[in-house]
Write a protein that holds these residues in place. Sequence first.
Motif, PDB file in Angstrom:
ATOM      1  N   LEU A  95       0.808  -1.279   0.063  1.00  0.00           N
ATOM      2  CA  LEU A  95      -0.035  -0.156  -0.092  1.00  0.00           C
ATOM      3  C   LEU A  95       0.806   1.185  -0.269  1.00  0.00           C
ATOM      4  CD1 LEU A  95      -2.668  -1.272   2.534  1.00  0.00           C
ATOM      5  CD2 LEU A  95      -2.996  -0.847  -0.012  1.00  0.00           C
ATOM      6  N   GLY A  96       2.079   1.033   0.771  1.00  0.00           N
ATOM      7  CA  GLY A  96       2.751   2.416   0.968  1.00  0.00           C
ATOM      8  C   GLY A  96       3.372   2.668  -0.437  1.00  0.00           C
ATOM      9  N   ALA A  97       3.761   1.504  -1.258  1.00  0.00           N
ATOM     10  CA  ALA A  97       4.651   1.969  -2.242  1.00  0.00           C
ATOM     11  C   ALA A  97       3.560   2.245  -3.697  1.00  0.00           C
ATOM     12  CB  ALA A  97       5.619   0.738  -2.594  1.00  0.00           C
ATOM     13  N   ALA A  98       2.513   1.901  -3.443  1.00  0.00           N
ATOM     14  CA  ALA A  98       1.527   2.137  -4.390  1.00  0.00           C
ATOM     15  C   ALA A  98       1.585   3.300  -5.353  1.00  0.00           C
ATOM     16  CB  ALA A  98       0.254   1.821  -4.120  1.00  0.00           C
ATOM     17  N   PRO A  99       1.731   4.437  -4.644  1.00  0.00           N
ATOM     18  CA  PRO A  99       1.842   5.830  -5.549  1.00  0.00           C
ATOM     19  C   PRO A  99       3.192   5.713  -6.483  1.00  0.00           C
ATOM     20  CG  PRO A  99       1.406   6.378  -3.531  1.00  0.00           C
ATOM     21  CD  PRO A  99       1.783   5.063  -3.319  1.00  0.00           C
ATOM     22  N   LEU A 100       4.340   5.204  -6.053  1.00  0.00           N
ATOM     23  CA  LEU A 100       5.333   4.768  -6.985  1.00  0.00           C
ATOM     24  C   LEU A 100       5.360   3.737  -8.103  1.00  0.00           C
ATOM     25  CD1 LEU A 100       8.197   5.678  -7.469  1.00  0.00           C
ATOM     26  CD2 LEU A 100       8.961   3.603  -5.870  1.00  0.00           C
ATOM     27  N   MET A 101       4.395   2.697  -7.695  1.00  0.00           N
ATOM     28  CA  MET A 101       4.128   1.825  -8.641  1.00  0.00           C
ATOM     29  C   MET A 101       3.096   1.788  -9.633  1.00  0.00           C
ATOM     30  SD  MET A 101       6.819  -0.368  -7.773  1.00  0.00           S
ATOM     31  CE  MET A 101       6.256  -1.894  -8.838  1.00  0.00           C
ATOM     32  N   LEU A 102       1.912   2.492  -8.987  1.00  0.00           N
ATOM     33  CA  LEU A 102       0.863   2.488 -10.057  1.00  0.00           C
ATOM     34  C   LEU A 102       0.735   3.478 -10.696  1.00  0.00           C
ATOM     35  CD1 LEU A 102      -1.779   0.723  -7.452  1.00  0.00           C
ATOM     36  CD2 LEU A 102      -0.412  -0.359  -9.405  1.00  0.00           C
ATOM     37  N   GLY A 103       1.355   4.573 -10.305  1.00  0.00           N
ATOM     38  CA  GLY A 103       1.274   6.099 -11.129  1.00  0.00           C
ATOM     39  C   GLY A 103       0.421   6.978 -10.228  1.00  0.00           C
ATOM     40  N   ARG A 104       0.090   7.912 -10.826  1.00  0.00           N
ATOM     41  CA  ARG A 104      -0.453   9.224 -10.475  1.00  0.00           C
ATOM     42  C   ARG A 104      -1.828   8.938  -9.796  1.00  0.00           C
ATOM     43  NH1 ARG A 104       1.151  13.456 -14.773  1.00  0.00           N
ATOM     44  NH2 ARG A 104       3.533  13.465 -14.634  1.00  0.00           N
TER      45      ARG A 104
END
Length: 644
Positions: A95-104
């Motif tokens: 969940l915490g790395a989602a912004p980096l992995m999934l995009g904006r």
Amino acid sequence: MARRWLAVLRTPLGLTTGLLVTAVLLLAVVAPILWSDRAEAVDTDHILAAPSGEHWAGTDSLGRDIFFRALVASRLSLELALVATVVGVVAGLLLGAAPLMLGRRLGRLVTAGVNIAVAFPGLLLALFFAVVFGVGATGAVLAIGLAGAPSFARLVHTLVAGVASLDYVSAARVAGVGRFRVLLRHVLPNIAEPLVVNATISAGGALLAFAGLSFLGLGVQAPAYDWGRLLFEGVGMIYVNPAAALAPGLAVLLAGLAFNLFGEAVAKGLGVTTVGGIRMPAVTPSRPGSGSRSEAARGEHLAMAPSDLVLDVRDLRVSFPGPTGPIRPVRGVTFSVRHGEALGVVGESGSGKSLTALAVARLIEEPGRVEASRMEFRGADLRDGASAHRHLLGTSMAMVFQDPMTSFNPTRRIGGQLAEVAVHHQGMTRKQALARAVERLDAVRVPEPGRRATQYPHEFSGGMRQRAMIGMGVMGTPSLIIADEPTTALDVTVQQQVLDLLQSIRDEDDVALVLISHDVTVVGEVCDRVLVMYAGRIVEDLPADRLDGGARHPYTRALVAAVPDMDTDLDQPLAVVPGRPVDPADVPPGCAFAARCPLADARCRAEDPPLEPAADGSQVACWHAGEPLGLDEATGVLVEVEGP
């Protein structure tokens, strides 16, 4: 790293809690082996017996020894707590790395969900998930793990955001490294310490929470038993034998304190804040003095870019949301760079130089917005995003950042970081890529490149790190090198060496260079053409050899005058540009430089001058371009010179 952890164990708290945690873990291993028979033995002659020499904590309703049951229960209690911790840590990492992995967009949705979940008390979430997953050990493990995931996700998100903004992560992205590999190789190793510390503390919390669920009847079910189950049974006989509840209660208390205090000791000792596809053939590199690139590489180059233009940017705009509306630090920038051309970009801090370079490299993240009527690199439209041209950006565009200390991942060896480009984009094996990395270090004049490739960034001097950063850029066959103030943190001698290196790479391989700098003198010596930026716009575009004496914009002339030379009169004040740069959030109407310009009039304050071509091929945005200016000897400020 090992020394720091050993230093923690040398502190009284660290040593005490470390020994206690070790003892609890050993107990969980050996207790079921040694005392399971005694814990399960039924003695109907001593049912609900009080504490005695034979039964230290008394017996339960079947005459079983409560003390030995508490010892044996340590294994199941710790196993379930640690599994719940792993579930929480893994879920929190995802969940915490989602912004980096999934995009904006998707990343923002996940972050919003985490923020909502954090607002709820952990116990409430645990009870909710326990009902969802059902009564029993498995449901309790999932409930406690998922209840702890939001707070861990918040921590991961904060740490990832801090590391993801550093130069070595940007360099990896420019090199075309995928998001997952960036996370594994460049981000997580640099945030491992605080994550380990907080996971240790979370284990203590999970232990207490699991005991609580079992006590409420939602966790371990009979005939299995953990400390919480024993505590539940002990409370039922508390008036007959208080020690029946005391033994498992003390076990939960000591184990929970051991993990929590050990985590706190580690945090204090380490200074950590705790909060709850196409394989490409290998390209034969060219060594200095060996001539130009191979015919195959040159053929690929021509196939990719039939035009003489390497980079063509039209009406580039960068904006960020602000409290009263969008902030536009880059406002309609237009320029182009040709093969072998060196383009300098100068201006004060905040003029938009670096943001222009980052926008071209597709390194501006949400909530920033990049818009342009055209932004082409070697014929490819960069407006499609970095992922659409990852191979192109990884091999044909190099970026040298301002601070050489932050340009490399501190947890990885220099050779491995350079080799990453060749492995991803040139189809090399790791051994081949490391050999090429050594060759590239040699090409950028790093002494003993074989030994240096095995060292970490902190073992390099500032100048050597900057050379290695340039070496990373030329691991492929770059058509363009963007150097964002590459000499700022270096002494004068090393500055010249780095500039000479960039010049030699440009001359040998016909590479285009964009050099961003505050130093007008450096740009004038190295570049063919200069763009002068002010308040997010290009105010003058002129040949570099006309900077001194041929500039027509008052701002350009002020920048040049502010650089002392051997003829500067030391008895007079040094020339300065009066006033302060414009705040991008509050750009005045008309010419942004009007408030600081000695030639400004009412028209300048009302109408923003367009960038118009002059007869000599230069361009200037000024209503009073080329009008005479003089230096006030008393103040060092350029002033208008009145006509005869």
